[in-house]
Design a protein around this motif. Structure first.
Motif, PDB file in Angstrom:
ATOM      1  N   MET A   1     103.248 -22.629  17.070  1.00 25.45           N
ATOM      2  CA  MET A   1     102.639 -21.469  17.713  1.00 25.45           C
ATOM      3  C   MET A   1     103.661 -20.343  17.852  1.00 25.45           C
ATOM      4  O   MET A   1     104.786 -20.548  18.263  1.00 25.45           O
ATOM      5  N   SER A   2     103.305 -19.159  17.456  1.00 25.81           N
ATOM      6  CA  SER A   2     104.195 -18.014  17.576  1.00 25.81           C
ATOM      7  C   SER A   2     104.516 -17.731  19.028  1.00 25.81           C
ATOM      8  O   SER A   2     103.712 -17.943  19.923  1.00 25.81           O
ATOM      9  N   GLU A   3     105.754 -17.201  19.255  1.00 24.49           N
ATOM     10  CA  GLU A   3     106.152 -16.863  20.615  1.00 24.49           C
ATOM     11  C   GLU A   3     105.248 -15.790  21.206  1.00 24.49           C
ATOM     12  O   GLU A   3     105.080 -15.711  22.420  1.00 24.49           O
TER      13      GLU A   3
ATOM     14  N   VAL B   1      90.740 -12.852  16.831  1.00 21.69           N
ATOM     15  CA  VAL B   1      90.821 -11.388  16.764  1.00 21.69           C
ATOM     16  C   VAL B   1      91.707 -10.847  17.880  1.00 21.69           C
ATOM     17  O   VAL B   1      92.568  -9.986  17.649  1.00 21.69           O
ATOM     18  N   ALA B   2      91.526 -11.346  19.093  1.00 23.23           N
ATOM     19  CA  ALA B   2      92.360 -10.902  20.213  1.00 23.23           C
ATOM     20  C   ALA B   2      93.821 -11.234  19.953  1.00 23.23           C
ATOM     21  O   ALA B   2      94.718 -10.439  20.262  1.00 23.23           O
ATOM     22  N   GLN B   3      94.061 -12.397  19.374  1.00 24.68           N
ATOM     23  CA  GLN B   3      95.420 -12.822  19.046  1.00 24.68           C
ATOM     24  C   GLN B   3      96.059 -11.862  18.053  1.00 24.68           C
ATOM     25  O   GLN B   3      97.214 -11.438  18.218  1.00 24.68           O
ATOM     26  N   GLN B   4      95.321 -11.518  17.011  1.00 29.85           N
ATOM     27  CA  GLN B   4      95.853 -10.614  15.992  1.00 29.85           C
ATOM     28  C   GLN B   4      96.162  -9.243  16.573  1.00 29.85           C
ATOM     29  O   GLN B   4      97.204  -8.638  16.273  1.00 29.85           O
ATOM     30  N   ILE B   5      95.265  -8.729  17.403  1.00 31.80           N
ATOM     31  CA  ILE B   5      95.497  -7.435  18.033  1.00 31.80           C
ATOM     32  C   ILE B   5      96.737  -7.486  18.921  1.00 31.80           C
ATOM     33  O   ILE B   5      97.597  -6.595  18.874  1.00 31.80           O
ATOM     34  N   ALA B   6      96.832  -8.549  19.723  1.00 30.31           N
ATOM     35  CA  ALA B   6      97.972  -8.685  20.631  1.00 30.31           C
ATOM     36  C   ALA B   6      99.284  -8.747  19.864  1.00 30.31           C
ATOM     37  O   ALA B   6     100.270  -8.104  20.251  1.00 30.31           O
ATOM     38  N   GLU B   7      99.325  -9.490  18.770  1.00 27.14           N
ATOM     39  CA  GLU B   7     100.558  -9.621  18.001  1.00 27.14           C
ATOM     40  C   GLU B   7     101.018  -8.274  17.456  1.00 27.14           C
ATOM     41  O   GLU B   7     102.206  -7.956  17.499  1.00 27.14           O
TER      42      GLU B   7
ATOM     43  N   GLU C   1      90.652   1.127  16.442  1.00 26.97           N
ATOM     44  CA  GLU C   1      91.705   0.977  15.436  1.00 26.97           C
ATOM     45  C   GLU C   1      91.582  -0.331  14.672  1.00 26.97           C
ATOM     46  O   GLU C   1      91.771  -0.381  13.453  1.00 26.97           O
ATOM     47  N   PHE C   2      91.267  -1.412  15.393  1.00 27.45           N
ATOM     48  CA  PHE C   2      91.235  -2.726  14.757  1.00 27.45           C
ATOM     49  C   PHE C   2      89.826  -3.130  14.307  1.00 27.45           C
ATOM     50  O   PHE C   2      89.632  -4.241  13.823  1.00 27.45           O
ATOM     51  N   GLY C   3      88.870  -2.225  14.465  1.00 25.25           N
ATOM     52  CA  GLY C   3      87.515  -2.526  14.044  1.00 25.25           C
ATOM     53  C   GLY C   3      86.928  -3.711  14.783  1.00 25.25           C
ATOM     54  O   GLY C   3      86.210  -4.533  14.205  1.00 25.25           O
ATOM     55  N   ALA C   4      87.258  -3.794  16.061  1.00 25.12           N
ATOM     56  CA  ALA C   4      86.832  -4.936  16.868  1.00 25.12           C
ATOM     57  C   ALA C   4      85.928  -4.465  17.999  1.00 25.12           C
ATOM     58  O   ALA C   4      85.839  -3.280  18.307  1.00 25.12           O
ATOM     59  N   SER C   5      85.258  -5.415  18.630  1.00 23.48           N
ATOM     60  CA  SER C   5      84.464  -5.089  19.813  1.00 23.48           C
ATOM     61  C   SER C   5      85.393  -4.924  21.003  1.00 23.48           C
ATOM     62  O   SER C   5      86.599  -5.188  20.924  1.00 23.48           O
ATOM     63  N   HIS C   6      84.843  -4.510  22.124  1.00 20.38           N
ATOM     64  CA  HIS C   6      85.659  -4.285  23.303  1.00 20.38           C
ATOM     65  C   HIS C   6      86.153  -5.588  23.927  1.00 20.38           C
ATOM     66  O   HIS C   6      87.150  -5.578  24.649  1.00 20.38           O
TER      67      HIS C   6
ATOM     68  N   ARG D   1      89.950  -6.002  25.017  1.00 16.54           N
ATOM     69  CA  ARG D   1      90.266  -6.210  26.426  1.00 16.54           C
ATOM     70  C   ARG D   1      91.137  -7.449  26.618  1.00 16.54           C
ATOM     71  O   ARG D   1      92.099  -7.434  27.382  1.00 16.54           O
ATOM     72  N   GLU D   2      90.809  -8.527  25.901  1.00 18.58           N
ATOM     73  CA  GLU D   2      91.583  -9.761  26.022  1.00 18.58           C
ATOM     74  C   GLU D   2      93.022  -9.553  25.549  1.00 18.58           C
ATOM     75  O   GLU D   2      93.969 -10.070  26.150  1.00 18.58           O
ATOM     76  N   ALA D   3      93.195  -8.787  24.466  1.00 15.26           N
ATOM     77  CA  ALA D   3      94.539  -8.514  23.954  1.00 15.26           C
ATOM     78  C   ALA D   3      95.359  -7.722  24.970  1.00 15.26           C
ATOM     79  O   ALA D   3      96.536  -8.017  25.210  1.00 15.26           O
ATOM     80  N   LEU D   4      94.737  -6.718  25.582  1.00 20.38           N
ATOM     81  CA  LEU D   4      95.448  -5.907  26.576  1.00 20.38           C
ATOM     82  C   LEU D   4      95.769  -6.721  27.824  1.00 20.38           C
ATOM     83  O   LEU D   4      96.838  -6.550  28.437  1.00 20.38           O
TER      84      LEU D   4
END
Length: 232
Positions: free
Chosen positions: A1-3, A12-18, A43-48, A52-55
């Motif tokens: 697992m990445s740090e 999707v949230a993981q990718q945005i967060a990274e 920007e990421f073509g994702a839903s809210h 929100r989870e990434a933030l």
């Protein structure tokens, strides 16, 4: 697992967060930058929801803050914050290393050596600092204290922001590679006392932020050691 991977977070949230974490660490998103959920989602073509989870994950990692009426923004990095990160990371990494040192096997040593080599081959401060994070993560990987390792992961990301910010206006050179190689050699030789001594000097031989937020040199812990460096 990445740090920087949010545990159990949707893909999707993981990718945005990274992506956002790397931007914050590299200084592309400087302290105080607003992080608007609708802009992130667009920007990421994702839903809210994943935005929100990434933030929320950024806030949990201490890389962003949420304030009433101001929303979410990149966390500040003033002198007090820097001092806190530097001293907490040094103390906790040494604690974790002491619990990990006698547990190293060939796989752990290979990960440490790979990180040292990546640092030696890095062509930029961002590349080097990523290898530096990998090196210090590998040093404590066998530690059985999962909560301690999670906190250290956060501190390493925060520390990377400090290192890269300090180096941005300087001619970058990877000055810690030799010390990394020495620590690895001591572990490979199963000389845990020497490895601990080297790591202690390495972690404490670092510039401290002054009252104006600029880095100032700390006293080297041994008169024979070079004075403080930025890139720990």
């Amino acid at each position: 697992m990445s740090e920087i991977e949010p545990k159990r977070a949707p893909a999707v949230a993981q990718q945005i967060a990274e992506v956002l974490i790397e931007r914050i660490v590299a200084g592309v998103l400087p302290p105080g930058t607003p992080l608007r959920q609708d802009h992130v989602a667009a920007e990421f073509g994702a839903s809210h929801v994943p935005a929100r989870e990434a933030l929320q994950f950024l806030c949990a990692q201490g890389l962003a803050i949420s304030e009433p009426r101001r929303g979410i923004r990149v966390a500040p990095m003033d002198a007090l914050h820097q001092q806190e990160v530097i001293e907490m990371r040094a103390a906790l990494e040494l604690l974790a290393f002491r619990h990990a040192a006698k547990q190293f096997n060939a796989r752990h040593l290979a990960a440490i050596e790979a990180a040292v080599t990546a640092g030696e081959q890095a062509g930029s401060i961002v590349e080097w600092e990523r290898a530096n994070r990998d090196f210090h993560a590998a040093l404590v990987a066998p530690c059985p204290m999962r909560r301690l390792l999670a906190v250290l992961g956060q501190l390493r990301l925060a520390h990377s922001r400090i290192v890269i910010a300090m180096e941005r206006s300087a001619n970058w050179l990877p000055r810690s590679n030799h010390e990394h190689r020495q620590i690895y050699a001591a572990l490979k030789a199963r000389d845990h006392l020497r490895a601990t001594t080297l790591l202690t000097r390495h972690l404490h031989g670092i510039e401290r932020p002054g009252a104006d937020g600029q880095a100032v040199e700390a006293e080297a812990p041994d008169a024979r050691e070079p004075r403080a460096r930025r890139d720990r």
